[in-house]
Write a protein that holds these residues in place. Structure first.
Motif, PDB file in Angstrom:
ATOM      1  N   VAL A 199       0.853  -1.192   0.000  1.00 37.23           N
ATOM      2  CA  VAL A 199       0.000   0.000   0.000  1.00 37.23           C
ATOM      3  C   VAL A 199       0.890   1.243   0.000  1.00 37.23           C
ATOM      4  O   VAL A 199       1.641   1.482   0.945  1.00 37.23           O
ATOM      5  CB  VAL A 199      -0.942   0.031   1.224  1.00 37.23           C
ATOM      6  CG1 VAL A 199      -1.795   1.289   1.188  1.00 37.23           C
ATOM      7  CG2 VAL A 199      -1.814  -1.215   1.252  1.00 37.23           C
ATOM      8  N   GLY A 210      -1.221   7.418  -3.424  1.00 42.86           N
ATOM      9  CA  GLY A 210      -2.589   7.885  -3.221  1.00 42.86           C
ATOM     10  C   GLY A 210      -2.665   9.394  -3.156  1.00 42.86           C
ATOM     11  O   GLY A 210      -3.577  10.012  -3.730  1.00 42.86           O
ATOM     12  N   TYR A 244     -15.925   5.210  -5.986  1.00 43.60           N
ATOM     13  CA  TYR A 244     -15.108   4.269  -5.216  1.00 43.60           C
ATOM     14  C   TYR A 244     -14.276   3.473  -6.209  1.00 43.60           C
ATOM     15  O   TYR A 244     -14.819   2.809  -7.094  1.00 43.60           O
ATOM     16  CB  TYR A 244     -15.994   3.334  -4.395  1.00 43.60           C
ATOM     17  CG  TYR A 244     -15.235   2.236  -3.673  1.00 43.60           C
ATOM     18  CD1 TYR A 244     -14.566   2.500  -2.487  1.00 43.60           C
ATOM     19  CD2 TYR A 244     -15.197   0.942  -4.184  1.00 43.60           C
ATOM     20  CE1 TYR A 244     -13.869   1.496  -1.820  1.00 43.60           C
ATOM     21  CE2 TYR A 244     -14.506  -0.067  -3.529  1.00 43.60           C
ATOM     22  CZ  TYR A 244     -13.849   0.214  -2.350  1.00 43.60           C
ATOM     23  OH  TYR A 244     -13.156  -0.786  -1.698  1.00 43.60           O
ATOM     24  N   ALA A 298     -11.171   0.683  -6.447  1.00 46.31           N
ATOM     25  CA  ALA A 298     -10.410  -0.290  -5.662  1.00 46.31           C
ATOM     26  C   ALA A 298      -9.500  -1.094  -6.575  1.00 46.31           C
ATOM     27  O   ALA A 298      -9.889  -1.503  -7.675  1.00 46.31           O
ATOM     28  CB  ALA A 298     -11.363  -1.231  -4.928  1.00 46.31           C
ATOM     29  N   THR A 299      -8.270  -1.350  -6.109  1.00 41.07           N
ATOM     30  CA  THR A 299      -7.298  -2.080  -6.912  1.00 41.07           C
ATOM     31  C   THR A 299      -6.298  -2.768  -5.995  1.00 41.07           C
ATOM     32  O   THR A 299      -6.231  -2.476  -4.794  1.00 41.07           O
ATOM     33  CB  THR A 299      -6.566  -1.120  -7.873  1.00 41.07           C
ATOM     34  OG1 THR A 299      -5.753  -1.868  -8.765  1.00 41.07           O
ATOM     35  CG2 THR A 299      -5.725  -0.102  -7.122  1.00 41.07           C
ATOM     36  N   GLU A 326     -13.323   7.597  -2.896  1.00 42.10           N
ATOM     37  CA  GLU A 326     -12.409   6.767  -2.123  1.00 42.10           C
ATOM     38  C   GLU A 326     -11.563   5.942  -3.071  1.00 42.10           C
ATOM     39  O   GLU A 326     -12.071   5.334  -4.031  1.00 42.10           O
ATOM     40  CB  GLU A 326     -13.190   5.833  -1.187  1.00 42.10           C
ATOM     41  CG  GLU A 326     -12.372   4.740  -0.530  1.00 42.10           C
ATOM     42  CD  GLU A 326     -11.367   5.254   0.512  1.00 42.10           C
ATOM     43  OE1 GLU A 326     -10.595   4.426   1.030  1.00 42.10           O
ATOM     44  OE2 GLU A 326     -11.365   6.465   0.803  1.00 42.10           O
ATOM     45  N   THR A 327     -10.260   5.934  -2.842  1.00 38.89           N
ATOM     46  CA  THR A 327      -9.348   5.065  -3.563  1.00 38.89           C
ATOM     47  C   THR A 327      -8.801   4.039  -2.586  1.00 38.89           C
ATOM     48  O   THR A 327      -8.174   4.409  -1.591  1.00 38.89           O
ATOM     49  CB  THR A 327      -8.189   5.866  -4.181  1.00 38.89           C
ATOM     50  OG1 THR A 327      -8.722   6.845  -5.078  1.00 38.89           O
ATOM     51  CG2 THR A 327      -7.244   4.956  -4.942  1.00 38.89           C
ATOM     52  N   ALA A 328      -9.066   2.761  -2.852  1.00 41.72           N
ATOM     53  CA  ALA A 328      -8.655   1.690  -1.945  1.00 41.72           C
ATOM     54  C   ALA A 328      -7.611   0.815  -2.623  1.00 41.72           C
ATOM     55  O   ALA A 328      -7.861   0.255  -3.691  1.00 41.72           O
ATOM     56  CB  ALA A 328      -9.864   0.848  -1.554  1.00 41.72           C
ATOM     57  N   GLU A 329      -6.444   0.737  -2.012  1.00 43.18           N
ATOM     58  CA  GLU A 329      -5.383  -0.129  -2.509  1.00 43.18           C
ATOM     59  C   GLU A 329      -5.343  -1.357  -1.609  1.00 43.18           C
ATOM     60  O   GLU A 329      -5.031  -1.265  -0.422  1.00 43.18           O
ATOM     61  CB  GLU A 329      -4.049   0.625  -2.493  1.00 43.18           C
ATOM     62  CG  GLU A 329      -2.943  -0.064  -3.263  1.00 43.18           C
ATOM     63  CD  GLU A 329      -1.685   0.793  -3.347  1.00 43.18           C
ATOM     64  OE1 GLU A 329      -0.848   0.513  -4.223  1.00 43.18           O
ATOM     65  OE2 GLU A 329      -1.540   1.738  -2.543  1.00 43.18           O
ATOM     66  N   MET A 330      -5.681  -2.527  -2.167  1.00 45.42           N
ATOM     67  CA  MET A 330      -5.842  -3.732  -1.354  1.00 45.42           C
ATOM     68  C   MET A 330      -5.074  -4.900  -1.959  1.00 45.42           C
ATOM     69  O   MET A 330      -5.633  -5.726  -2.688  1.00 45.42           O
ATOM     70  CB  MET A 330      -7.330  -4.072  -1.210  1.00 45.42           C
ATOM     71  CG  MET A 330      -8.113  -2.998  -0.463  1.00 45.42           C
ATOM     72  SD  MET A 330      -9.841  -3.425  -0.170  1.00 45.42           S
ATOM     73  CE  MET A 330     -10.529  -3.117  -1.808  1.00 45.42           C
TER      74      MET A 330
END
Length: 347
Positions: free
Chosen positions: A14, A19, A109, A111-112, A142-146
């Motif tokens: 992450v 971000g 939203y 997500a990646t 929201e940007t979600a790095e998962m």
């Protein structure tokens, strides 16, 4: 206590700096979507919007959320991600107008597994373009790095739109037998039915870079044509008077979506000869031998939005919509019964 390993969040997959870089890059795109009522830019813990400044006196809020479905897979495989954000916005705001609401603001939203700043920025810039066309503000997201949850290169998108209308103006309202159905042309497949589309392409032995069999350019690019935004013409028609209902033709096609705006005891009679089946649908049907009934309940088949209008307003509203740039087809009428009854055949 000393941390012997010195492990960082970035080493776990992450990248907070990436971000932050994304937020900085997309701020100008979001800023150009500002409209009356917008109160702050990106970066806060929440997004603010002033309904009074937007011109509402006694508003009722309307909310919608949606995604883009497996159309995302084509965008991922081809790298052509610039228009997918327009799809995301359209799928939400086209639903809002069916309630008679004006879209006000939008949140996304993304997500990646691992953030690619350039790819993500292109997607969000597409979202901002969709918002600008629809007249709503992109006020947050929201940007979600998962890492570990998504395969390399994969991502997912969801959108959230909020609109408003003055109390007592909600649609559908007053639909009755004899009302006229005006269909607005789609810009291709839009964002539904892509699991079937992908299966047809696979069985045809084609790749996304191959020549498009139903038009110019590459097949993947042709299938990624963005969903049409109907917001401004539809709101103009509502303001002109005589619109009693609107149906956004998404998953389920005309067969499933048109009855959603008709009261009990009323159905729709649709003349399939009122418009020509666009080439992409003609190819899909012929290539896979898809039955007509399956086409009509899976795809929009060339009609992206249906307006149910008073008979004495049909001609004027059709002219207004055409002047706004829409291709308008008089599909049929509302009649006693239930569901959608088709006459003729897709051609």
């Amino acid at each position: 206590m000393t941390n012997r390993n010195g492990l960082t969040y970035a080493e776990a997959g992450v990248d907070i700096d990436a971000g932050n870089a994304l937020v900085d890059r997309i701020k100008p795109a979001a800023a150009r979507t500002a409209r009356p009522g917008t109160m702050a830019g990106l970066g806060g813990f929440g997004a603010l919007f002033d309904l009074k400044a937007a011109g509402f006196t006694d508003p009722v809020l309307v909310a919608a959320t949606d995604g883009v479905g497996t159309k995302l897979k084509i965008a991922i495989d081809t790298g052509l991600v610039d228009g997918i954000g327009i799809d995301l916005v359209a799928m939400c705001v086209n639903d809002l107008i069916c309630q008679g609401a004006e879209p006000l603001f939008f949140l996304d939203y993304f997500a990646t597994g691992r953030l690619d700043v350039d790819q993500a920025a292109r997607i969000v810039e597409g979202i901002a373009e969709g918002c600008a066309r629809a007249g709503c503000a992109l006020i947050g997201g929201e940007t979600a790095e998962m890492p570990g949850l998504y395969a390399a290169g994969d991502f997912d998108l969801a959108g959230f739109a909020v609109g408003a209308m003055e109390r007592g103006t909600a649609l559908p309202a007053g639909v009755q037998a004899g009302d006229v159905l005006l269909g607005l042309a789609s810009d291709g497949v839009h964002s539904n039915g892509y699991s079937l589309v992908r299966k047809v392409v696979e069985r045809a032995g084609l790749g996304w870079a191959d020549d498009c069999p139903f038009g110019a350019g590459a097949l993947g690019a042709a299938l990624l044509a963005p969903t049409r935004l109907y917001v401004r013409p539809a709101l103009a028609a509502i303001c002109a008077g005589g619109v009693r209902a609107l149906a956004h033709v998404t998953g389920g096609g005309l067969t499933e979506n048109l009855p959603r705006v008709l009261p009990d005891g009323l159905g729709a009679e649709v003349d399939l000869g009122a418009w020509a089946l666009p080439p992409v649908f003609d190819w899909l049907q012929a290539q896979a031998g898809i039955a007509e009934a399956e086409m009509l309940k899976t795809f929009n088949c060339g009609i992206g939005l249906v307006l149910v209008v008073a008979p004495d307003r049909a001609e004027a509203l059709a002219a207004l919509l055409a002047e706004a740039g829409e291709t308008v087809h008089r599909l049929g009428t509302v009649q006693p019964g239930a569901g959608v009854r088709y006459a003729g055949a897709l051609a």
